[in-house]
Design an enzyme around this catalytic site. Structure first.
Site, PDB file in Angstrom:
ATOM      1  N   GLY A 167       0.798  -1.224   0.000  1.00  0.00           N
ATOM      2  CA  GLY A 167       0.000   0.000   0.000  1.00  0.00           C
ATOM      3  C   GLY A 167       0.824   1.265   0.000  1.00  0.00           C
ATOM      4  N   CYS A 168       2.099   1.166  -0.347  1.00  0.00           N
ATOM      5  CA  CYS A 168       2.915   2.373  -0.437  1.00  0.00           C
ATOM      6  C   CYS A 168       3.308   2.590  -1.893  1.00  0.00           C
ATOM      7  CB  CYS A 168       4.178   2.222   0.390  1.00  0.00           C
ATOM      8  SG  CYS A 168       3.855   1.763   2.090  1.00  0.00           S
TER       9      CYS A 168
END
Lengths: 140, 406
Positions: free
Chosen positions: A52-53
C-alpha cells in the site's frame, strides 16, 4: 534505561519546533532519511515489504529480550525520514508499549498529511505494520 | 481564435485557491479535469428544480429530467459524430464501458484459442477486463510492443494480426506518457483481418477531435470527468449491428421490454445496456461541459495545450539528470519524467508543498513501467486553462525540490 515513547515524541516535537517554514522541516526530514542505515539486501524480501505504499518500504522486526527492534528502509527518502522517526519512537520498546502507543507527535510536527489514507502514503501502513509485529511477538 | 486564458480560468472556481500557502497549480489533468462553473451550476440546478426518476414518470419533473438526460445523449452523439443517439450507451466511466464490451461482445464472440490484441501502453482498465473474459473463454491475449520512445511497433502489430484475432483493444492516447496512437491505420489493418476494434478514448476525448465514423471505430469509450464533466458518467459508442447482436450486460429495470416468470424480452438500444436508475444528475450536468468546450474553438484549445507541452518539454530539458519518458513525435500535453537518483514520490511530496499537483507512481500502467524498467514516473499533464507562468513556477519549484533531495 531507554527513554519512554512519550519522551521521544516530546523530543521530536521540540526538534521540529525549531523550524518556522516547511522547507526547513522537510530538509531535516530528508536528512533523517539519508542518515537511516540501509537495510541489508537479504532483509529486503517480499515478506518485509509494506503493502500500500507508492514507493517500496521494507520493515523488519526482531525481539531482543523483551524489546522489539525495528529496522526499515525505503526507496523514497522522505518516506525513509518518516520511518526513521517511527523507529526512533517505537524501537527498543516492549510489545505492550508499542501496541499502546499513541503517536501524537506526527500531528504535532505537522506531518499528519502523510497519514492520509491514499495509496501513495505509507505512513499509516507503517504504523499499522509495526503494531502488528508487536501483537505477533506478544502472542508468541 | 485566440483564447483569453484569464477569462477561461475564471470559469473554473477550483483553480482560484491557495494550497500550502501558494496559488494552486493543477497539472494532474490526465487524472481528472476541473469543472467549469456551468457544470457545477447544472448539477445543483437539477437537484434544486428537476430531480425525478427518468423514462417512467408522466409528471412534469420526470419529463423535464428525461428530456435533459436524453439531450446529453444527443450532444455526446454530435461531439463524437456518431450516426445515432441510440448508439450512445451511458455507463459509469471508461472502465465500465470496457467491462461492458468484454462481458457482452466478448462473451458472445470469444472462443478457445481466439486472440485479443492489446498494447503495451494500456491502462490496467484496458487489460484486466480482457484477462477476465479471456480466462473464462480460453482466449489468448497478445501484446503489441512499444519502442524506447513509447511508440507502438506497427510491424509487430501487422505480424500479430491474423484470422484468430477477434478484437483489438487499444488506447487512443497513452495516459502515462501521452503517445497518440495511429488508430486510423491500426483500425484499417484490424478490419482487413476481420477483427473488431475497441478504442479507449479516456485520454483523447478532451485533447483530440473524435469522429467515430471517419475513424470507422467499432467501440469507443470515454469518461465525462476527463472532459470537464462530472465523475461517474461514462460513454460507450458502438456500431449498431454489434450493439444489437450483443447480449445484455446487467439485468434489471430500464433494460427490459416485458418481464414474466417464463422469460423476459429486452429493451431496444441504448436501454438494453442501461439497467437500473442511471446517474441522472451527472449525465445532465455533463451536457454543460460539452457546451463549454463547443463554445470555445477546439482547435484553439488544442493549440494552447500543444504550446504548453512544447514549452514545458524545453524547460524540463534544461534540468541536468532529468529524463523525459515518452518522446513519441505525436503526443498530447502529458510529460512523464524521472530524475536520476530521486524517487518520483519524493518530488511529488515536495511539489505539493509548493501548491503544485502532479501525479507520481505507476499511473495504472505497471506493464509499461516494467517495459521502461522504472518503478514509476512523475507526470505533469496540462489542460487549456494552464499557463506558461505556471510552467515557469513548476520548473522553479522542481529545481528547488531536486536541490533539497540531492
Amino acid at each position: 534505561m531507554t527513554q519512554s515513547i512519550q519522551e521521544t515524541q516530546e523530543e521530536l516535537i521540540e526538534e521540529f519546533g525549531l523550524f518556522d517554514d516547511w522547507a526547513d522541516k522537510y530538509e531535516y526530514l530528508i536528512d533523517l532519511g539519508k542518515k537511516l542505515p540501509s537495510l541489508s539486501e537479504e532483509l529486503k524480501t517480499e515478506e518485509n515489504v509494506i503493502k500500500g505504499c507508492q514507493s517500496r518500504v521494507w520493515l523488519h522486526a526482531k525481539k531482543q529480550g523483551d524489546q522489539i527492534i525495528f529496522e526499515a528502509d525505503s526507496e523514497a527518502v522522505i518516506v525513509k525520514g518518516l520511518i526513521s522517526m517511527l523507529i526512533r519512537v517505537l524501537s527498543n520498546h516492549t510489545a505492550e508499549e508499542i501496541m499502546k502507543a499513541d503517536l501524537y507527535f506526527i500531528d504535532q510536527i505537522g506531518m499528519s498529511q502523510h497519514l492520509a489514507q491514499t495509496r501513495s502514503n505509507g505512513l499509516l501502513s507503517m504504523v499499522k505494520q509495526m503494531k502488528n509485529y508487536a501483537l505477533a511477538f506478544s502472542a508468541k | 481564435m485566440t483564447l483569453d486564458i484569464q477569462k477561461i480560468r475564471a470559469d473554473f472556481p477550483v483553480l482560484d485557491q491557495q494550497v500550502n500557502g501558494s496559488p494552486l497549480i493543477y497539472f494532474d489533468n490526465a487524472a481528472t479535469t476541473q469543472k467549469p462553473k456551468s457544470v457545477i451550476d447544472a448539477l445543483s440546478h437539477y437537484y434544486a428544480s428537476d430531480n425525478a426518476n427518468i423514462h417512467r414518470g408522466i409528471h412534469a419533473l420526470a419529463e423535464r429530467a428525461t428530456t435533459a438526460f436524453e439531450l446529453t445523449r444527443t450532444k455526446i452523439k454530435e461531439f463524437i459524430n456518431a450516426p445515432s443517439s441510440d448508439q450512445i450507451i451511458l455507463t459509469a466511466g471508461t472502465t465500465g464501458s470496457i467491462n461492458l464490451v468484454a462481458q457482452t461482445f466478448g462473451r458472445a464472440n470469444f472462443s478457445k484459442g481466439d486472440k485479443i490484441l492489446i498494447s503495451n501502453l494500456e491502462h490496467h482498465s484496458n487489460i484486466v477486463p480482457w484477462q477476465m473474459i479471456a480466462e473464462e473463454k480460453g482466449a489468448i491475449i497478445e501484446v503489441i510492443p512499444v519502442d524506447e520512445r513509447g511508440v507502438l511497433d506497427l510491424v509487430a502489430y501487422r505480424n500479430l494480426l491474423d484470422a484468430s484475432v477477434k478484437l483489438v483493444a487499444l488506447n487512443h492516447v497513452s495516459n502515462a506518457i501521452g503517445t497518440i496512437n495511429p488508430i486510423a491505420e491500426m483500425i484499417q489493418l484490424a478490419h482487413a483481418h476481420g477483427a473488431k476494434v475497441m478504442i479507449d478514448g479516456a485520454q483523447s476525448i478532451a485533447h483530440l477531435d473524435i469522429d467515430v465514423q471517419a475513424l470507422d471505430i467499432d467501440f469507443f469509450a470515454f469518461s465525462a470527468h476527463k472532459l470537464f464533466g462530472p465523475t461517474g458518467v461514462g460513454v460507450l459508442f458502438g456500431k449498431r449491428e454489434l450493439l444489437e447482436s450483443m447480449p445484455p450486460y446487467q439485468g434489471g429495470g430500464e433494460m427490459i421490454k416485458e418481464v414474466s416468470f417464463e422469460g423476459t424480452t429486452y429493451n431496444e438500444l441504448p436501454y438494453k445496456f442501461e439497467a437500473g436508475t442511471p446517474n441522472i444528475a451527472d449525465v445532465i450536468a455533463f451536457s454543460a461541459a460539452i457546451d463549454y468546450v463547443n463554445a470555445l474553438s477546439k482547435e484553439a484549445l488544442f493549440t494552447q495545450e500543444l504550446a504548453l507541452l512544447a514549452y514545458a518539454t524545453e524547460q524540463l530539458s534544461t534540468i541536468p539528470g532529468l529524463r523525459i519518458i515518452g518522446t513519441a513525435p505525436e503526443k498530447i500535453a502529458v510529460i512523464s519524467f524521472v530524475m536520476d537518483g530521486i524517487h518520483p514520490q519524493d518530488l511529488g511530496v515536495l511539489l505539493d508543498k509548493f501548491g503544485i499537483a502532479i501525479r507520481t507512481g505507476h499511473h495504472c500502467v505497471q506493464p509499461l513501467m516494467k517495459r521502461f524498467g522504472l518503478p514509476g514516473t512523475c507526470r505533469a499533464s496540462f489542460a487549456f486553462y494552464n499557463t506558461f507562468e505556471e510552467i515557469d513556477l513548476f520548473v522553479k519549484a522542481l529545481r528547488r525540490s531536486i536541490n533539497m533531495l540531492q
